[in-house]
Design a protein around this motif. Structure first.
Motif, PDB file in Angstrom:
ATOM      1  N   ALA A   1      -0.828  10.107   0.883  1.00 60.67           N
ATOM      2  CA  ALA A   1      -2.073  10.632   1.468  1.00 60.67           C
ATOM      3  C   ALA A   1      -2.241  12.136   1.245  1.00 60.67           C
ATOM      4  CB  ALA A   1      -2.151  10.289   2.947  1.00 60.67           C
ATOM      5  N   PRO A   2      -1.191  12.961   1.389  1.00 59.08           N
ATOM      6  CA  PRO A   2      -1.385  14.389   1.099  1.00 59.08           C
ATOM      7  C   PRO A   2      -1.814  14.641  -0.344  1.00 59.08           C
ATOM      8  CG  PRO A   2       0.599  14.096   2.373  1.00 59.08           C
ATOM      9  CD  PRO A   2       0.115  12.720   2.003  1.00 59.08           C
ATOM     10  N   MET A   3      -1.286  13.864  -1.275  1.00 58.13           N
ATOM     11  CA  MET A   3      -1.697  14.022  -2.667  1.00 58.13           C
ATOM     12  C   MET A   3      -3.175  13.661  -2.821  1.00 58.13           C
ATOM     13  SD  MET A   3      -0.296  12.223  -6.127  1.00 58.13           S
ATOM     14  CE  MET A   3      -1.080  10.691  -5.763  1.00 58.13           C
ATOM     15  N   LEU A   4      -3.584  12.576  -2.178  1.00 61.26           N
ATOM     16  CA  LEU A   4      -4.977  12.170  -2.233  1.00 61.26           C
ATOM     17  C   LEU A   4      -5.870  13.238  -1.587  1.00 61.26           C
ATOM     18  CD1 LEU A   4      -6.956   9.940  -3.011  1.00 61.26           C
ATOM     19  CD2 LEU A   4      -6.568   8.924  -0.772  1.00 61.26           C
ATOM     20  N   PHE A   5      -5.403  13.839  -0.497  1.00 60.26           N
ATOM     21  CA  PHE A   5      -6.148  14.929   0.152  1.00 60.26           C
ATOM     22  C   PHE A   5      -6.363  16.076  -0.828  1.00 60.26           C
ATOM     23  CE2 PHE A   5      -5.636  19.041   2.419  1.00 60.26           C
ATOM     24  CZ  PHE A   5      -6.858  19.076   3.059  1.00 60.26           C
ATOM     25  N   SER A   6      -5.319  16.449  -1.557  1.00 57.80           N
ATOM     26  CA  SER A   6      -5.439  17.550  -2.516  1.00 57.80           C
ATOM     27  C   SER A   6      -6.436  17.228  -3.617  1.00 57.80           C
ATOM     28  CB  SER A   6      -4.074  17.870  -3.126  1.00 57.80           C
ATOM     29  OG  SER A   6      -3.208  18.325  -2.142  1.00 57.80           O
ATOM     30  N   VAL A   7      -6.367  16.011  -4.134  1.00 55.25           N
ATOM     31  CA  VAL A   7      -7.292  15.607  -5.197  1.00 55.25           C
ATOM     32  C   VAL A   7      -8.727  15.614  -4.682  1.00 55.25           C
ATOM     33  CG1 VAL A   7      -7.983  13.665  -6.663  1.00 55.25           C
ATOM     34  CG2 VAL A   7      -5.577  14.283  -6.471  1.00 55.25           C
ATOM     35  N   MET A   8      -8.941  15.041  -3.504  1.00 59.97           N
ATOM     36  CA  MET A   8     -10.291  14.977  -2.937  1.00 59.97           C
ATOM     37  C   MET A   8     -10.845  16.384  -2.686  1.00 59.97           C
ATOM     38  SD  MET A   8     -11.019  11.743  -2.681  1.00 59.97           S
ATOM     39  CE  MET A   8     -12.233  11.432  -1.438  1.00 59.97           C
TER      40      MET A   8
ATOM     41  N   TRP B   1      11.029  -2.220   4.296  1.00 59.33           N
ATOM     42  CA  TRP B   1       9.650  -2.075   4.749  1.00 59.33           C
ATOM     43  C   TRP B   1       9.344  -0.645   5.183  1.00 59.33           C
ATOM     44  CZ3 TRP B   1       5.653  -4.855   3.702  1.00 59.33           C
ATOM     45  CH2 TRP B   1       5.793  -6.207   3.403  1.00 59.33           C
ATOM     46  N   THR B   2      10.279  -0.022   5.897  1.00 59.07           N
ATOM     47  CA  THR B   2      10.020   1.356   6.316  1.00 59.07           C
ATOM     48  C   THR B   2       9.925   2.283   5.108  1.00 59.07           C
ATOM     49  OG1 THR B   2      12.376   1.771   6.700  1.00 59.07           O
ATOM     50  CG2 THR B   2      11.047   1.121   8.602  1.00 59.07           C
TER      51      THR B   2
ATOM     52  N   VAL C   1       6.531   5.631   1.874  1.00 53.80           N
ATOM     53  CA  VAL C   1       6.117   6.195   0.585  1.00 53.80           C
ATOM     54  C   VAL C   1       4.599   6.110   0.419  1.00 53.80           C
ATOM     55  CG1 VAL C   1       6.207   5.797  -1.907  1.00 53.80           C
ATOM     56  CG2 VAL C   1       8.302   5.906  -0.588  1.00 53.80           C
ATOM     57  N   LEU C   2       4.016   5.001   0.817  1.00 51.02           N
ATOM     58  CA  LEU C   2       2.555   4.882   0.723  1.00 51.02           C
ATOM     59  C   LEU C   2       1.866   5.936   1.594  1.00 51.02           C
ATOM     60  CD1 LEU C   2       2.055   1.013   0.698  1.00 51.02           C
ATOM     61  CD2 LEU C   2       1.741   2.617  -1.197  1.00 51.02           C
ATOM     62  N   LEU C   3       2.402   6.167   2.780  1.00 47.58           N
ATOM     63  CA  LEU C   3       1.820   7.182   3.653  1.00 47.58           C
ATOM     64  C   LEU C   3       2.013   8.587   3.087  1.00 47.58           C
ATOM     65  CD1 LEU C   3       2.779   5.750   7.142  1.00 47.58           C
ATOM     66  CD2 LEU C   3       0.483   5.967   6.188  1.00 47.58           C
TER      67      LEU C   3
ATOM     68  N   CYS D   1      -0.640  11.096   8.249  1.00 47.32           N
ATOM     69  CA  CYS D   1       0.041  10.182   7.311  1.00 47.32           C
ATOM     70  C   CYS D   1       1.352  10.780   6.816  1.00 47.32           C
ATOM     71  CB  CYS D   1      -0.863   9.850   6.135  1.00 47.32           C
ATOM     72  SG  CYS D   1      -2.224   8.764   6.562  1.00 47.32           S
ATOM     73  N   ALA D   2       1.351  12.074   6.512  1.00 45.06           N
ATOM     74  CA  ALA D   2       2.597  12.706   6.054  1.00 45.06           C
ATOM     75  C   ALA D   2       3.650  12.687   7.156  1.00 45.06           C
ATOM     76  CB  ALA D   2       2.323  14.134   5.598  1.00 45.06           C
ATOM     77  N   SER D   3       3.252  12.980   8.387  1.00 50.63           N
ATOM     78  CA  SER D   3       4.209  12.983   9.497  1.00 50.63           C
ATOM     79  C   SER D   3       4.766  11.587   9.748  1.00 50.63           C
ATOM     80  CB  SER D   3       3.542  13.505  10.765  1.00 50.63           C
ATOM     81  OG  SER D   3       3.059  14.803  10.566  1.00 50.63           O
ATOM     82  N   LEU D   4       3.904  10.589   9.762  1.00 50.16           N
ATOM     83  CA  LEU D   4       4.370   9.219   9.970  1.00 50.16           C
ATOM     84  C   LEU D   4       5.217   8.747   8.790  1.00 50.16           C
ATOM     85  CD1 LEU D   4       4.385   6.735  11.763  1.00 50.16           C
ATOM     86  CD2 LEU D   4       2.241   6.032  10.692  1.00 50.16           C
ATOM     87  N   GLY D   5       4.838   9.130   7.586  1.00 48.53           N
ATOM     88  CA  GLY D   5       5.628   8.767   6.406  1.00 48.53           C
ATOM     89  C   GLY D   5       7.028   9.339   6.469  1.00 48.53           C
ATOM     90  N   ILE D   6       7.143  10.605   6.881  1.00 49.78           N
ATOM     91  CA  ILE D   6       8.461  11.222   7.029  1.00 49.78           C
ATOM     92  C   ILE D   6       9.279  10.477   8.073  1.00 49.78           C
ATOM     93  CG2 ILE D   6       9.643  13.296   7.845  1.00 49.78           C
ATOM     94  CD1 ILE D   6       7.407  14.925   6.501  1.00 49.78           C
ATOM     95  N   CYS D   7       8.652  10.108   9.188  1.00 47.86           N
ATOM     96  CA  CYS D   7       9.374   9.385  10.239  1.00 47.86           C
ATOM     97  C   CYS D   7       9.877   8.028   9.741  1.00 47.86           C
ATOM     98  CB  CYS D   7       8.479   9.219  11.462  1.00 47.86           C
ATOM     99  SG  CYS D   7       8.133  10.764  12.307  1.00 47.86           S
ATOM    100  N   LEU D   8       9.056   7.323   8.977  1.00 46.01           N
ATOM    101  CA  LEU D   8       9.497   6.024   8.449  1.00 46.01           C
ATOM    102  C   LEU D   8      10.617   6.187   7.429  1.00 46.01           C
ATOM    103  CD1 LEU D   8       6.075   4.191   8.160  1.00 46.01           C
ATOM    104  CD2 LEU D   8       7.918   3.730   9.777  1.00 46.01           C
ATOM    105  N   ILE D   9      10.553   7.218   6.623  1.00 46.82           N
ATOM    106  CA  ILE D   9      11.637   7.473   5.672  1.00 46.82           C
ATOM    107  C   ILE D   9      12.916   7.841   6.425  1.00 46.82           C
ATOM    108  CG2 ILE D   9      12.396   8.947   3.766  1.00 46.82           C
ATOM    109  CD1 ILE D   9      10.249   6.965   2.926  1.00 46.82           C
ATOM    110  N   LEU D  10      12.791   8.548   7.550  1.00 52.83           N
ATOM    111  CA  LEU D  10      13.967   8.854   8.377  1.00 52.83           C
ATOM    112  C   LEU D  10      14.648   7.572   8.849  1.00 52.83           C
ATOM    113  CD1 LEU D  10      12.702  11.769  10.629  1.00 52.83           C
ATOM    114  CD2 LEU D  10      14.489  11.886   8.911  1.00 52.83           C
ATOM    115  N   ILE D  11      13.852   6.601   9.266  1.00 56.55           N
ATOM    116  CA  ILE D  11      14.419   5.327   9.709  1.00 56.55           C
ATOM    117  C   ILE D  11      15.083   4.625   8.522  1.00 56.55           C
ATOM    118  CG2 ILE D  11      13.839   3.033  10.590  1.00 56.55           C
ATOM    119  CD1 ILE D  11      11.658   4.425  12.277  1.00 56.55           C
ATOM    120  N   HIS D  12      14.471   4.717   7.362  1.00 57.40           N
ATOM    121  CA  HIS D  12      15.013   4.061   6.168  1.00 57.40           C
ATOM    122  C   HIS D  12      16.404   4.581   5.801  1.00 57.40           C
ATOM    123  CE1 HIS D  12      15.366   2.491   2.123  1.00 57.40           C
ATOM    124  NE2 HIS D  12      15.504   3.719   1.670  1.00 57.40           N
TER     125      HIS D  12
END
Length: 128
Positions: free
Chosen positions: A55-62, A44-45, A50-52, A81-92
């Motif tokens: 968001a940076p990619m979506l920011f660039s496109v927008m 789950w993490t 990964v979904l979070l 979103c990028a910061s939280l995504g990195i934190c969740l990947i760290l837990i993973h």
């Protein structure tokens, strides 16, 4: 300029992000170190992280295609979103080998977080 129509992250808020990421890194190494490969928590993490991280990619496109009504809102979403995504990947990956190729990619993501905070808080002042 921080208004409801034009949100922004203050510099002191940006300084907290690397500290939180480092804290989660240390916490994940000690608390989640014994998680079994393929455990539901790890899955789950990883999925949410990964979904979070999309968001940076979506920011660039927008931003690049002029599809955003509020670029500062998308910037705030990009950073959080990028910061939280990195934190969740760290837990993973807490129980894995940090000096393997995937572990080095994760360390590079942490470096990217530090670089982004440094560029936004220190370097952008020279250009404004």
């Amino acid at each position: 300029m921080n208004t409801p129509l034009r949100p922004d992250l203050p510099n002191h808020g940006l300084y907290v992000l690397p500290a939180v990421a480092a804290g989660i890194l240390l916490l994940s190494l000690y608390v989640f170190d014994q998680q079994a490969p393929g455990s539901p928590l790890a899955q789950w993490t990883a999925a949410i992280g990964v979904l979070l991280l999309l968001a940076p990619m979506l920011f660039s496109v927008m931003k690049r295609f002029g599809l955003s009504d509020s670029p500062p809102f998308w910037f705030v979403a990009h950073v959080l979103c990028a910061s939280l995504g990195i934190c969740l990947i760290l837990i993973h990956v807490a129980g894995g080998n940090w000096f393997s190729p995937p572990g080095l990619v994760l360390l590079l993501m942490l470096f990217l977080l530090l670089q982004g905070v440094w560029l936004r808080t220190a370097i952008s002042k020279k250009f404004s």
